[in-house]
Every structure is written in structure tokens, then in C-alpha cells.
Write a protein that holds these residues in place. Structure first.
Motif, short mmCIF file in Angstrom:
data_model
loop_
_atom_site.label_atom_id
_atom_site.label_comp_id
_atom_site.label_asym_id
_atom_site.label_seq_id
_atom_site.Cartn_x
_atom_site.Cartn_y
_atom_site.Cartn_z
N TYR A 54 -0.63 1.46 10.76
CA TYR A 54 -1.35 1.60 9.56
C TYR A 54 -2.63 2.52 9.69
N GLU A 55 -3.22 2.21 10.44
CA GLU A 55 -4.60 3.11 10.74
C GLU A 55 -4.15 4.41 11.16
N LYS A 56 -3.02 4.87 11.70
CA LYS A 56 -3.06 6.51 11.59
C LYS A 56 -2.37 6.74 10.02
N ALA A 57 -1.58 6.08 9.24
CA ALA A 57 -1.49 6.31 8.06
C ALA A 57 -2.73 6.53 6.91
N ASP A 58 -3.57 5.59 7.18
CA ASP A 58 -4.73 5.29 6.41
C ASP A 58 -5.89 4.74 6.97
N ARG A 117 0.73 -1.36 -0.04
CA ARG A 117 0.05 -0.08 0.09
C ARG A 117 0.89 1.35 -0.08
N PHE A 118 2.11 1.17 0.59
CA PHE A 118 2.54 2.47 0.86
C PHE A 118 4.22 2.26 0.23
N ALA A 121 -8.84 4.22 6.42
CA ALA A 121 -9.64 3.28 5.49
C ALA A 121 -8.82 1.93 5.01
N TYR A 122 -7.84 1.65 5.26
CA TYR A 122 -6.78 0.65 5.04
C TYR A 122 -7.34 -0.84 5.67
N LYS A 159 2.98 7.36 11.58
CA LYS A 159 2.51 6.84 10.32
C LYS A 159 3.43 5.94 9.49
#
Length: 322
Positions: free
Chosen positions: A105-109, A23-24, A111-112, A128
Motif C-alpha cells: 500500500y505504501e508503495k502505491a500511495d 482506495r484503489f 500518503a495513504y 504496488k
């Protein structure tokens, strides 16, 4: 919501394992939109069971980047919430103050919905995840981070070999690194057998190649050797047993076995290889389908410190081809 290891079921309708995409993937560099190269800014999160994460640790050690990149380590046995920092005091990462990797991961996205995977590079200032691109990450350490390499660091990704290294890395990924998982996670006999045959056909080719050169590209270690090593280091302890990749053990391949011992005895390789964590992660985690949580006593790993025969290639500068 970030998926747990159980709910992220990466199996096709045909029963084939299909690894999720990263994803990143923003690269490191000085260009527009790239992640700045800055000592002390990032924390690399890994687990000793994971080959994709292990190769990052090897590269950081070889290049002397362990002072510039902070490192956090998760428990090798995943929980129902994924990777957990239960090896640390109070069960939280001491820098990021998180208990589960999924939190970064949740901090970065928010909706992931994929799995929270290692390796994951986290920006310490934001908490993040900024990069989890295991396939290209070692190349970023080798190139964009060159200004922070230690003096006399090895050139693991020399410009004149990059096309050849990239080509071989792609083969190693599809036919070795990921093939063991595609065989091990298959829910269809045909898919299992297809990847089993693919794996051992490639190992036979590599066995022959390493009968002519000390390393995959001659007399110097490259990025390709690191990528092959992490699978070989897990082969007899995990893949042969748990993933039914059992035509041969690693120790049954004279050249591959001596090559693996040579690398293991090189600083940065063996001292970052944790056979107990590998065994526990694969056998006691969700990989193992082991309801009674029985831990196999073998194999004996003392042979990794035995003398190897690779010194016979010291005077051979040839570099081979994919």
C-alpha cells in the motif's frame, strides 16, 4: 502512513461502525486508464479469515483463473502492523518479498492513511496495490477476465441477470455481509440492536427464498451465492459467538444450512474454507477482545460434510427476485 488495525478506528461519534472506503478502484479492461488483463502480471493477496477476500478465491477457482493470477496468503491473525506473511518461509511473501501487506500500500500511495485491507491485487512488476475494491472485484474476474476462463467455466454473472444480481448483492452486503460487522463492532446498544434485527430479518427472508430454489437465482450458482456463502461459512464459528449475532445459529435455519452445505461440498467452496483460520482470526485477533487468548473448542464443523437436501430442486429452473 498506513494505519494499523488498532489506529484505524472506524466508529462514528454515535458508536456505529462505518467501514472505510476502498482506495484503489481502477477496473480491469481494455479501455483507457483500465488495468490490462494479462496472465502472470498480478498477485492477489488474501487472508483465510476474511469473507471479502475469500469470495475472490472461490471465484478464481470456479473460473479457472488460479494459473493466471498469482495468490499470496497472510496469517489470519493480524499483528499491530496489520496483515503479515508469516505463513511463508522467512516470514515474507515469496513473490513480492514483503513482510506486511502495508508495504504494498505504501508503495502505491505513500500518503495513504487507511487500513491495508485484503483482498488486494498487486502488480508484481511494481509491487504496488492496483485494486482493493472487494465489492466489485469478483465482477471483474467474471467479465473482463473472461478470455482467460477455463473451458466450460460457469457463468456466475450472466448478462440477463446482472441487474437482479447487483440488486440482491447490494441487499446482501448491507443486511448480511456488513450487518454482522456493524452489530459486532457497535459501541452503542441501539446500533447493535438495529443491525442485529436487520441481519436476522434478512436471514429469515433468505431462508424462505431458499425453500423454493436450490440457489438464489434458481438452478445455477451465481455471484450472489458466493457473497452469501462466505458470511454463512463464518456464522457459527465467528459471528454468532464473537459478534453476538446469536438469535439463531446457521444450523437452526433448515434451508440456509442445507444450502450452505451444498455450496461447501462444491469444488471451490469447501476446499478454500479454513475453519481453523476463521476461528483464530476472529477469536485471537483484535475482533475478539480476548485478553487471555483462549480459543473456543467448538463448534463442531463435521456437519458441513453431511448430506444435504438441495437435490430436490434440480428440476426447478425458476430464478426468483430480490
Amino acid at each position: 502512513m498506513v494505519a494499523t488495525s488498532e489506529s484505524a478506528h472506524e466508529i462514528s461519534a454515535e458508536g456505529a461502525f462505518v467501514r472505510q472506503a476502498n482506495r484503489f478502484t481502477t477496473p480491469f479492461g481494455s479501455g483507457p486508464g483500465e488495468l490490462p488483463v494479462e496472465a502472470g502480471r498480478y498477485r492477489l493477496l488474501w487472508a483465510a479469515i476474511c469473507p471479502w477476500a475469500h469470495r475472490q478465491i472461490i471465484v478464481l477457482n470456479l473460473l479457472g483463473l488460479t494459473e493466471a493470477i498469482s495468490i499470496g496468503k497472510a496469517n489470519p491473525v493480524r499483528t499491530d502492523r496489520g496483515w503479515e506473511f508469516s505463513l511463508d518461509p522467512a516470514g515474507v511473501d515469496p513473490v513480492l518479498k514483503i513482510r506486511y501487506l502495508s508495504e504494498a500500500y505504501e508503495k502505491a500511495d505513500p500518503a495513504y492513511t487507511g487500513r491495508a485491507t485484503v483482498p488486494a491485487v498487486v502488480d508484481i512488476s511494481t509491487g504496488k496495490v492496483v485494486n482493493n475494491d472487494y465489492f466489485k472485484l469478483t465482477n471483474h474476474w467474471e467479465t473482463a477476465w473472461a478470455p482467460l476462463h477455463k473451458k466450460d467455466a460457469p457463468d456466475l454473472y450472466p448478462p440477463d441477470l446482472r441487474t437482479d444480481i447487483d440488486g440482491l448483492n447490494d441487499i446482501i452486503f448491507h443486511e448480511v455481509n456488513n450487518a454482522v460487522y456493524k452489530a459486532g463492532f457497535a459501541e452503542n446498544q441501539g446500533e447493535y440492536e438495529k443491525n442485529y434485527e436487520l441481519l436476522f430479518k434478512r436471514l429469515d427472508i433468505l431462508e424462505e427464498r431458499l425453500g423454493k430454489n436450490r440457489y438464489l437465482f434458481g438452478s445455477s450458482i451465481t455471484d450472489s451465492d458466493i457473497r452469501l456463502y462466505v458470511t454463512l461459512a463464518r456464522f457459527d464459528t465467528a459471528y454468532n459467538l464473537v459478534f453476538r449475532c446469536n438469535r439463531n445459529r446457521l444450523v437452526d435455519f433448515p434451508n440456509l444450512w442445507n444450502y450452505a452445505k451444498d455450496l461447501f461440498q462444491t469444488p471451490g467452496f469447501g476446499d478454500t474454507t479454513d475453519f481453523d483460520a476463521i476461528k483464530r482470526g476472529y477469536q485471537l485477533g483484535s475482533h475478539g477482545h480476548n485478553p487471555y487468548q483462549l480459543l473456543a473448542l467448538g463448534p463442531d464443523t463435521s456437519g458441513w460434510n453431511e448430506k444435504h437436501d438441495r437435490g430436490r430442486f434440480n428440476n426447478i429452473p425458476s430464478r426468483g427476485s430480490a
